[in-house]
Design a protein around this motif. Structure first.
Motif, PDB file in Angstrom:
ATOM      1  N   PRO A   1       0.813  -1.221   0.000  1.00 39.52           N
ATOM      2  CA  PRO A   1       0.000   0.000   0.000  1.00 39.52           C
ATOM      3  C   PRO A   1       0.844   1.268   0.000  1.00 39.52           C
ATOM      4  CG  PRO A   1      -0.815  -1.542   1.632  1.00 39.52           C
ATOM      5  CD  PRO A   1       0.457  -2.125   1.079  1.00 39.52           C
ATOM      6  N   LYS A   2       0.439   2.229  -0.839  1.00 41.46           N
ATOM      7  CA  LYS A   2       1.149   3.509  -0.940  1.00 41.46           C
ATOM      8  C   LYS A   2       1.113   4.228   0.401  1.00 41.46           C
ATOM      9  CE  LYS A   2       0.713   4.331  -5.793  1.00 41.46           C
ATOM     10  NZ  LYS A   2       2.023   3.984  -6.213  1.00 41.46           N
ATOM     11  N   GLY A   3       2.179   4.981   0.654  1.00 39.30           N
ATOM     12  CA  GLY A   3       2.267   5.730   1.892  1.00 39.30           C
ATOM     13  C   GLY A   3       2.962   4.963   2.989  1.00 39.30           C
ATOM     14  N   SER A   4       3.187   3.692   2.804  1.00 38.57           N
ATOM     15  CA  SER A   4       3.870   2.893   3.802  1.00 38.57           C
ATOM     16  C   SER A   4       5.284   2.620   3.325  1.00 38.57           C
ATOM     17  CB  SER A   4       3.130   1.569   4.011  1.00 38.57           C
ATOM     18  OG  SER A   4       3.882   0.748   4.876  1.00 38.57           O
ATOM     19  N   ASN A   5       6.229   2.876   4.177  1.00 32.30           N
ATOM     20  CA  ASN A   5       7.621   2.646   3.826  1.00 32.30           C
ATOM     21  C   ASN A   5       8.216   1.544   4.695  1.00 32.30           C
ATOM     22  OD1 ASN A   5       7.681   4.627   1.833  1.00 32.30           O
ATOM     23  ND2 ASN A   5       7.951   6.229   3.353  1.00 32.30           N
ATOM     24  N   ALA A   6       7.381   0.607   5.145  1.00 31.92           N
ATOM     25  CA  ALA A   6       7.828  -0.452   6.033  1.00 31.92           C
ATOM     26  C   ALA A   6       8.737  -1.446   5.316  1.00 31.92           C
ATOM     27  CB  ALA A   6       6.624  -1.180   6.626  1.00 31.92           C
TER      28      ALA A   6
ATOM     29  N   MET B   1      16.672   0.908   0.475  1.00 31.74           N
ATOM     30  CA  MET B   1      15.752   1.755  -0.302  1.00 31.74           C
ATOM     31  C   MET B   1      14.340   1.384   0.111  1.00 31.74           C
ATOM     32  SD  MET B   1      17.255   1.941  -4.173  1.00 31.74           S
ATOM     33  CE  MET B   1      15.993   3.069  -4.738  1.00 31.74           C
ATOM     34  N   ASN B   2      13.563   2.382   0.513  1.00 31.33           N
ATOM     35  CA  ASN B   2      12.182   2.101   0.887  1.00 31.33           C
ATOM     36  C   ASN B   2      11.301   2.051  -0.365  1.00 31.33           C
ATOM     37  OD1 ASN B   2      11.568   4.771   0.171  1.00 31.33           O
ATOM     38  ND2 ASN B   2      11.747   5.494   2.278  1.00 31.33           N
ATOM     39  N   GLU B   3      10.046   1.740  -0.160  1.00 28.58           N
ATOM     40  CA  GLU B   3       9.125   1.604  -1.291  1.00 28.58           C
ATOM     41  C   GLU B   3       9.048   2.879  -2.122  1.00 28.58           C
ATOM     42  OE1 GLU B   3       4.461   0.753  -2.370  1.00 28.58           O
ATOM     43  OE2 GLU B   3       5.001   1.332  -0.352  1.00 28.58           O
ATOM     44  N   LYS B   4       9.043   4.020  -1.462  1.00 24.43           N
ATOM     45  CA  LYS B   4       8.967   5.297  -2.181  1.00 24.43           C
ATOM     46  C   LYS B   4      10.173   5.466  -3.105  1.00 24.43           C
ATOM     47  CE  LYS B   4       8.629  10.269  -1.449  1.00 24.43           C
ATOM     48  NZ  LYS B   4       8.662  11.351  -0.476  1.00 24.43           N
ATOM     49  N   GLY B   5      11.349   5.138  -2.615  1.00 26.54           N
ATOM     50  CA  GLY B   5      12.558   5.231  -3.428  1.00 26.54           C
ATOM     51  C   GLY B   5      12.559   4.246  -4.579  1.00 26.54           C
ATOM     52  N   LEU B   6      12.115   3.023  -4.299  1.00 25.48           N
ATOM     53  CA  LEU B   6      12.037   2.010  -5.356  1.00 25.48           C
ATOM     54  C   LEU B   6      11.080   2.443  -6.457  1.00 25.48           C
ATOM     55  CD1 LEU B   6      11.939  -1.181  -3.117  1.00 25.48           C
ATOM     56  CD2 LEU B   6      13.817  -0.503  -4.625  1.00 25.48           C
TER      57      LEU B   6
ATOM     58  N   ASP C   1      14.191  12.377  -6.916  1.00 25.17           N
ATOM     59  CA  ASP C   1      13.759  11.482  -5.832  1.00 25.17           C
ATOM     60  C   ASP C   1      14.463  10.134  -5.937  1.00 25.17           C
ATOM     61  OD1 ASP C   1      12.072  13.368  -4.720  1.00 25.17           O
ATOM     62  OD2 ASP C   1      10.272  12.582  -5.703  1.00 25.17           O
ATOM     63  N   CYS C   2      14.612   9.640  -7.157  1.00 27.99           N
ATOM     64  CA  CYS C   2      15.312   8.374  -7.376  1.00 27.99           C
ATOM     65  C   CYS C   2      16.774   8.512  -6.946  1.00 27.99           C
ATOM     66  CB  CYS C   2      15.211   7.960  -8.838  1.00 27.99           C
ATOM     67  SG  CYS C   2      16.205   6.503  -9.271  1.00 27.99           S
ATOM     68  N   CYS C   3      17.437   9.566  -7.385  1.00 28.19           N
ATOM     69  CA  CYS C   3      18.848   9.772  -7.030  1.00 28.19           C
ATOM     70  C   CYS C   3      19.025   9.934  -5.521  1.00 28.19           C
ATOM     71  CB  CYS C   3      19.415  10.961  -7.785  1.00 28.19           C
ATOM     72  SG  CYS C   3      19.627  10.648  -9.558  1.00 28.19           S
ATOM     73  N   ASP C   4      18.104  10.642  -4.880  1.00 25.54           N
ATOM     74  CA  ASP C   4      18.171  10.784  -3.420  1.00 25.54           C
ATOM     75  C   ASP C   4      18.056   9.421  -2.740  1.00 25.54           C
ATOM     76  OD1 ASP C   4      18.481  13.519  -3.630  1.00 25.54           O
ATOM     77  OD2 ASP C   4      16.378  13.972  -3.171  1.00 25.54           O
ATOM     78  N   ALA C   5      17.161   8.581  -3.243  1.00 22.92           N
ATOM     79  CA  ALA C   5      17.002   7.236  -2.682  1.00 22.92           C
ATOM     80  C   ALA C   5      18.265   6.410  -2.893  1.00 22.92           C
ATOM     81  CB  ALA C   5      15.791   6.547  -3.304  1.00 22.92           C
ATOM     82  N   LEU C   6      18.875   6.536  -4.060  1.00 20.40           N
ATOM     83  CA  LEU C   6      20.099   5.782  -4.343  1.00 20.40           C
ATOM     84  C   LEU C   6      21.258   6.232  -3.463  1.00 20.40           C
ATOM     85  CD1 LEU C   6      20.098   5.402  -8.216  1.00 20.40           C
ATOM     86  CD2 LEU C   6      20.030   3.574  -6.525  1.00 20.40           C
ATOM     87  N   LYS C   7      21.291   7.516  -3.102  1.00 21.59           N
ATOM     88  CA  LYS C   7      22.357   8.019  -2.232  1.00 21.59           C
ATOM     89  C   LYS C   7      22.333   7.315  -0.879  1.00 21.59           C
ATOM     90  CE  LYS C   7      22.576  12.539  -4.384  1.00 21.59           C
ATOM     91  NZ  LYS C   7      22.151  13.938  -4.320  1.00 21.59           N
ATOM     92  N   ALA C   8      21.150   6.952  -0.417  1.00 23.51           N
ATOM     93  CA  ALA C   8      21.010   6.284   0.871  1.00 23.51           C
ATOM     94  C   ALA C   8      21.063   4.760   0.746  1.00 23.51           C
ATOM     95  CB  ALA C   8      19.689   6.695   1.521  1.00 23.51           C
TER      96      ALA C   8
END
Length: 113
Positions: A27-32, A38-43, A63-70
């Protein structure tokens, strides 16, 4: 004879595919759920850049690059030869190109075949 190893390998591949599908439909909004830090939002932010669209791949978003940085890039590289990526619509070559497009350096062992 060799069927035990093949069966174990197949079970592991199925488990990985199930986890990846769960990441996509969670479900969207959940990053569990996370993969290699990489959380769901980053993926999901990176998905358009690793899914082969005709005729050219989409550049990664900020947003993708920010997720990849982490992300744990060494962990992500471990999927480079996996048959799981193409099975869920991800082009491994496009996925490996993302860090470079985001001005990140891949770990040296990521280039090994």
């Amino acid at each position: 004879m060799g069927t035990g190893i093949g069966t174990k390998e197949m079970v592991m591949k199925v488990v990985v595919v199930v986890v990846m599908v769960a990441l996509i439909i969670f479900p969207k909004g959940s990053n569990a759920m996370t993969l290699c830090n990489m959380n769901e939002k980053g993926l999901m932010a990176c998905k358009p850049s690793v899914t082969p669209p005709p005729p050219d791949p989409v550049d990664p978003s900020s947003d993708c690059c920010d997720a990849l940085k982490a992300a744990d890039l060494k962990c992500l590289c471990s999927y480079r030869n996996s048959s799981m990526l193409p099975s869920i619509g991800i082009d491994p070559a496009l996925a490996l190109a993302l860090p470079l497009k985001c001005n990140l350096t891949l770990p040296p062992d990521c280039y090994e075949v």
